[in-house]
Design a protein around this motif. Structure first.
Motif, PDB file in Angstrom:
ATOM      1  N   THR A  57     -10.950 -12.832  91.870  1.00  0.00           N
ATOM      2  CA  THR A  57      -9.864 -13.098  90.928  1.00  0.00           C
ATOM      3  C   THR A  57      -9.044 -11.819  90.745  1.00  0.00           C
ATOM      4  OG1 THR A  57     -11.188 -12.420  89.012  1.00  0.00           O
ATOM      5  CG2 THR A  57     -11.306 -14.762  89.661  1.00  0.00           C
ATOM      6  N   GLU A  58      -7.895 -11.965  90.129  1.00  0.00           N
ATOM      7  CA  GLU A  58      -7.048 -10.795  89.883  1.00  0.00           C
ATOM      8  C   GLU A  58      -7.790  -9.727  89.078  1.00  0.00           C
ATOM      9  OE1 GLU A  58      -4.156  -9.391  91.000  1.00  0.00           O
ATOM     10  OE2 GLU A  58      -4.479 -11.030  92.403  1.00  0.00           O
ATOM     11  N   PHE A  59      -8.554 -10.142  88.078  1.00  0.00           N
ATOM     12  CA  PHE A  59      -9.281  -9.171  87.264  1.00  0.00           C
ATOM     13  C   PHE A  59     -10.220  -8.338  88.133  1.00  0.00           C
ATOM     14  CE2 PHE A  59     -13.123  -7.873  85.016  1.00  0.00           C
ATOM     15  CZ  PHE A  59     -12.567  -7.054  84.047  1.00  0.00           C
ATOM     16  N   PHE A  60     -11.024  -8.996  88.974  1.00  0.00           N
ATOM     17  CA  PHE A  60     -11.986  -8.255  89.783  1.00  0.00           C
ATOM     18  C   PHE A  60     -11.317  -7.494  90.914  1.00  0.00           C
ATOM     19  CE2 PHE A  60     -15.121 -10.468  87.340  1.00  0.00           C
ATOM     20  CZ  PHE A  60     -16.122  -9.516  87.239  1.00  0.00           C
TER      21      PHE A  60
ATOM     22  N   GLU B 212     -15.241 -15.288  84.397  1.00  0.00           N
ATOM     23  CA  GLU B 212     -14.167 -15.439  85.384  1.00  0.00           C
ATOM     24  C   GLU B 212     -14.431 -16.646  86.287  1.00  0.00           C
ATOM     25  OE1 GLU B 212     -11.223 -13.421  86.498  1.00  0.00           O
ATOM     26  OE2 GLU B 212     -11.343 -13.025  84.357  1.00  0.00           O
ATOM     27  N   ARG B 213     -15.693 -16.836  86.678  1.00  0.00           N
ATOM     28  CA  ARG B 213     -16.040 -18.005  87.501  1.00  0.00           C
ATOM     29  C   ARG B 213     -15.749 -19.298  86.749  1.00  0.00           C
ATOM     30  NH1 ARG B 213     -18.341 -16.012  91.636  1.00  0.00           N
ATOM     31  NH2 ARG B 213     -20.082 -14.628  91.645  1.00  0.00           N
TER      32      ARG B 213
ATOM     33  N   PRO C 293     -16.414 -12.908  91.479  1.00  0.00           N
ATOM     34  CA  PRO C 293     -15.349 -13.851  91.832  1.00  0.00           C
ATOM     35  C   PRO C 293     -14.125 -13.095  92.361  1.00  0.00           C
ATOM     36  CG  PRO C 293     -15.548 -13.653  89.448  1.00  0.00           C
ATOM     37  CD  PRO C 293     -16.659 -12.854  90.047  1.00  0.00           C
TER      38      PRO C 293
ATOM     39  N   THR D 155     -18.759 -10.801  82.423  1.00  0.00           N
ATOM     40  CA  THR D 155     -17.346 -10.976  82.763  1.00  0.00           C
ATOM     41  C   THR D 155     -17.208 -11.801  84.031  1.00  0.00           C
ATOM     42  OG1 THR D 155     -16.796  -8.891  81.699  1.00  0.00           O
ATOM     43  CG2 THR D 155     -15.184  -9.767  83.248  1.00  0.00           C
ATOM     44  N   SER D 156     -18.073 -11.556  85.000  1.00  0.00           N
ATOM     45  CA  SER D 156     -18.064 -12.312  86.245  1.00  0.00           C
ATOM     46  C   SER D 156     -18.309 -13.795  85.985  1.00  0.00           C
ATOM     47  CB  SER D 156     -19.129 -11.759  87.195  1.00  0.00           C
ATOM     48  OG  SER D 156     -19.179 -12.494  88.384  1.00  0.00           O
TER      49      SER D 156
ATOM     50  N   ARG E  27     -13.676 -19.749  84.280  1.00  0.00           N
ATOM     51  CA  ARG E  27     -12.231 -19.887  84.117  1.00  0.00           C
ATOM     52  C   ARG E  27     -11.588 -20.393  85.413  1.00  0.00           C
ATOM     53  NH1 ARG E  27     -11.285 -16.306  80.664  1.00  0.00           N
ATOM     54  NH2 ARG E  27     -11.783 -14.489  81.904  1.00  0.00           N
ATOM     55  N   SER E  28     -12.044 -19.876  86.549  1.00  0.00           N
ATOM     56  CA  SER E  28     -11.518 -20.302  87.846  1.00  0.00           C
ATOM     57  C   SER E  28     -11.872 -21.756  88.150  1.00  0.00           C
ATOM     58  CB  SER E  28     -12.065 -19.416  88.976  1.00  0.00           C
ATOM     59  OG  SER E  28     -11.571 -18.114  88.863  1.00  0.00           O
TER      60      SER E  28
END
Length: 150
Positions: free
Chosen positions: A38-41, A143-144, A36, A139-140, A146-147
């Motif tokens: 996202t800021e984390f990735f 994150e998906r 994703p 984690t991916s 959460r998004s």
């Protein structure tokens, strides 16, 4: 935790295009890895630009010649299927050629080489610990999710 090292001759990528190219390469890599955006990735997707002087490259053992571009992509083993590798290589090529102002169908476009290096499981570490690909996949997915709910 993908990484790109882009090595170019000094001046091969126009100054006005440099920052855009680095961001575009990160975006391309995230997309083809299936991570994703996202800021984390983005925080764990690194792109290095190495500019070298003309005399630091030999082609056929001789100095000089037209510009060359080496793009080394490092990913965890198993992160890219053959289809994803092909898409990544094509998109990276297009981004570098555009940033360098080259005709994508010219002989110079053949001077953009992309190498994909896969790091074997258990051989990538961060923060003093081994990072496992399965952890990144989990984690991916989180994150998906959460998004999607934001």
């Amino acid at each position: 935790m993908p990484m790109i090292d882009l090595t170019v001759g000094r001046g091969s990528v126009r100054d006005a295009k440099r920052a855009d190219l680095l961001e575009e390469l990160a975006t391309i890599l995230l997309r083809w890895e299936g991570a994703p955006d996202t800021e984390f990735f983005r925080e764990i997707t690194w792109v290095y630009l190495h500019e070298i002087e003309a005399d630091q490259l030999a082609v056929g053992g001789r100095g000089g010649g037209s510009a060359r571009f080496r793009v080394e992509v490092t990913v965890p083993e198993g992160a890219l299927s053959p289809r994803r590798k092909a898409g990544l290589i094509a998109d990276v090529h297009g981004a570098v050629v555009a940033a360098a102002g080259l005709d994508p169908h010219s002989a110079q476009a053949l001077h953009v080489w992309t190498l994909i290096r896969e790091v074997p499981e258990g051989s990538w570490g961060a923060a003093g610990a081994v990072v496992h690909f399965e952890q990144l996949k989990q984690t991916s997915a989180a994150e998906r999710e959460r998004s999607a709910t934001s």
